[in-house]
Design an enzyme around this catalytic site. Sequence first.
Site, PDB file in Angstrom:
ATOM      1  N   GLY A  12       0.774  -1.233   0.000  1.00 38.27           N
ATOM      2  CA  GLY A  12       0.000   0.000   0.000  1.00 38.27           C
ATOM      3  C   GLY A  12       0.805   1.282   0.000  1.00 38.27           C
ATOM      4  O   GLY A  12       0.319   2.309   0.455  1.00 38.27           O
ATOM      5  N   ASN A  14       1.553   3.015  -2.643  1.00 42.02           N
ATOM      6  CA  ASN A  14       0.866   3.924  -3.567  1.00 42.02           C
ATOM      7  C   ASN A  14      -0.377   4.521  -2.903  1.00 42.02           C
ATOM      8  O   ASN A  14      -0.679   5.702  -3.075  1.00 42.02           O
ATOM      9  CB  ASN A  14       0.492   3.183  -4.859  1.00 42.02           C
ATOM     10  CG  ASN A  14       1.665   3.076  -5.803  1.00 42.02           C
ATOM     11  OD1 ASN A  14       2.114   4.076  -6.345  1.00 42.02           O
ATOM     12  ND2 ASN A  14       2.182   1.873  -5.974  1.00 42.02           N
ATOM     13  N   ASN A 106      -5.216   3.136 -12.925  1.00 42.84           N
ATOM     14  CA  ASN A 106      -4.281   2.100 -12.455  1.00 42.84           C
ATOM     15  C   ASN A 106      -2.846   2.590 -12.595  1.00 42.84           C
ATOM     16  O   ASN A 106      -2.539   3.377 -13.503  1.00 42.84           O
ATOM     17  CB  ASN A 106      -4.462   0.815 -13.296  1.00 42.84           C
ATOM     18  CG  ASN A 106      -3.531  -0.301 -12.829  1.00 42.84           C
ATOM     19  OD1 ASN A 106      -3.380  -0.545 -11.632  1.00 42.84           O
ATOM     20  ND2 ASN A 106      -2.881  -0.965 -13.787  1.00 42.84           N
ATOM     21  N   HIS A 108       1.058   1.157 -13.142  1.00 44.21           N
ATOM     22  CA  HIS A 108       1.797  -0.034 -13.579  1.00 44.21           C
ATOM     23  C   HIS A 108       3.287   0.290 -13.614  1.00 44.21           C
ATOM     24  O   HIS A 108       3.673   1.343 -14.140  1.00 44.21           O
ATOM     25  CB  HIS A 108       1.329  -0.479 -14.970  1.00 44.21           C
ATOM     26  CG  HIS A 108       2.012  -1.724 -15.438  1.00 44.21           C
ATOM     27  ND1 HIS A 108       1.668  -2.986 -14.985  1.00 44.21           N
ATOM     28  CD2 HIS A 108       3.038  -1.901 -16.308  1.00 44.21           C
ATOM     29  CE1 HIS A 108       2.447  -3.888 -15.543  1.00 44.21           C
ATOM     30  NE2 HIS A 108       3.296  -3.257 -16.352  1.00 44.21           N
ATOM     31  N   ASP A 149      -3.870  -3.602 -18.588  1.00 43.74           N
ATOM     32  CA  ASP A 149      -2.876  -2.540 -18.820  1.00 43.74           C
ATOM     33  C   ASP A 149      -2.999  -1.894 -20.191  1.00 43.74           C
ATOM     34  O   ASP A 149      -2.017  -1.373 -20.734  1.00 43.74           O
ATOM     35  CB  ASP A 149      -1.439  -3.091 -18.661  1.00 43.74           C
ATOM     36  CG  ASP A 149      -1.197  -3.757 -17.308  1.00 43.74           C
ATOM     37  OD1 ASP A 149      -0.416  -4.720 -17.256  1.00 43.74           O
ATOM     38  OD2 ASP A 149      -1.832  -3.319 -16.329  1.00 43.74           O
ATOM     39  N   GLU A 178       6.448   5.995  -9.299  1.00 43.64           N
ATOM     40  CA  GLU A 178       5.029   5.627  -9.273  1.00 43.64           C
ATOM     41  C   GLU A 178       4.256   6.568  -8.349  1.00 43.64           C
ATOM     42  O   GLU A 178       3.209   7.093  -8.711  1.00 43.64           O
ATOM     43  CB  GLU A 178       4.860   4.193  -8.775  1.00 43.64           C
ATOM     44  CG  GLU A 178       5.324   3.123  -9.727  1.00 43.64           C
ATOM     45  CD  GLU A 178       5.057   1.739  -9.152  1.00 43.64           C
ATOM     46  OE1 GLU A 178       5.996   0.937  -9.078  1.00 43.64           O
ATOM     47  OE2 GLU A 178       3.898   1.498  -8.723  1.00 43.64           O
TER      48      GLU A 178
HETATM   49  C1  GRF Z   1       3.560  -1.373  -7.388  1.00 44.41           C
HETATM   50  O1  GRF Z   1       4.796  -1.468  -8.032  1.00 44.41           O
HETATM   51  C2  GRF Z   1       2.469  -1.317  -8.424  1.00 44.41           C
HETATM   52  O2  GRF Z   1       2.827  -0.668  -9.630  1.00 44.41           O
HETATM   53  C3  GRF Z   1       2.276  -2.754  -8.710  1.00 44.41           C
HETATM   54  O3  GRF Z   1       2.353  -3.396  -7.464  1.00 44.41           O
HETATM   55  C4  GRF Z   1       3.207  -2.633  -6.618  1.00 44.41           C
HETATM   56  C5  GRF Z   1       2.377  -2.350  -5.384  1.00 44.41           C
HETATM   57  O4  GRF Z   1       2.992  -1.542  -4.527  1.00 44.41           O
HETATM   58  N1  GRF Z   1       1.015  -3.036  -9.360  1.00 44.41           N
HETATM   59  P1  GRF Z   1       2.217  -0.959  -3.224  1.00 44.41           P
HETATM   60  O5  GRF Z   1       1.321  -2.046  -2.680  1.00 44.41           O
HETATM   61  O6  GRF Z   1       1.431   0.236  -3.666  1.00 44.41           O
HETATM   62  O7  GRF Z   1       3.326  -0.602  -2.302  1.00 44.41           O
END
Ligand code: GRF
Length: 206
Positions: A12, A14, A106, A108, A149, A178
């Site tokens: 989590g 992000n 999303n 990626h 994607d 990200e």
């Molecule tokens: C991130 O690299 C995202 O792009 C991918 O999974 C990872 C998840 O990271 N889909 P987090 O759970 O947000 O730390």
Amino acid sequence: MVNIGVLISGNGTNLQAIIDGIKKGRINGSIKLVISNRKDAYGLVRCQKENIESMYINPKEYDDLAYNRRLMEEFKKRDIDLIVLAGYMRVLSKEFVENYENRIINIHPSLIPSFSGKGYYGERVHKAVLDYGVKYTGATVHFVDEGTDTGPIILQEVVPVYDEDTVETLSQRVLEVEHRILVEAVSLYCQNKLMVDGRKVKIVKE
Ligand code: GRF
């Protein structure tokens, strides 16, 4: 103020970037609900710490269509405008995507279309990048359509690949990017500055 719902499966970071972006006033939105398909997702702990409503819904208790309908039910109850997939490791149903057309974002960890699509998720992406020997990779934020994607791209940023990189060092460098572009994309969405024109996303200037 935009009502935001977030789907997660893991750590989590992000999600945390969006939480911090709201606190800093960069995002004119409010996270109303976070749902995880994994009980042990650390992202759920982050929600408890931030007093954000969250829930774990076990996919094993539903068939795929019913699972997606359950997710939609919870989001509809809270008038969710925007759904963010923040490290969510399941594919949404066609019905879900149709219900939230151009309202699902999303993140990626590659420069789509490279190293994306079925089978390309989490560390697998970075391993494929290193094995292939590309000199640059990156991250992509996109709207979700019925493919994996394949939706219209909102933002991308390039990340160099170094000879001495491992999956860990590379994924960490990409994750920092990200967080930055995901917050920027959600911020632009909440300012109503994203215009989808077929496969293209235009950012409305002042
Ligand atoms: C991130 O690299 C995202 O792009 C991918 O999974 C990872 C998840 O990271 N889909 P987090 O759970 O947000 O730390």
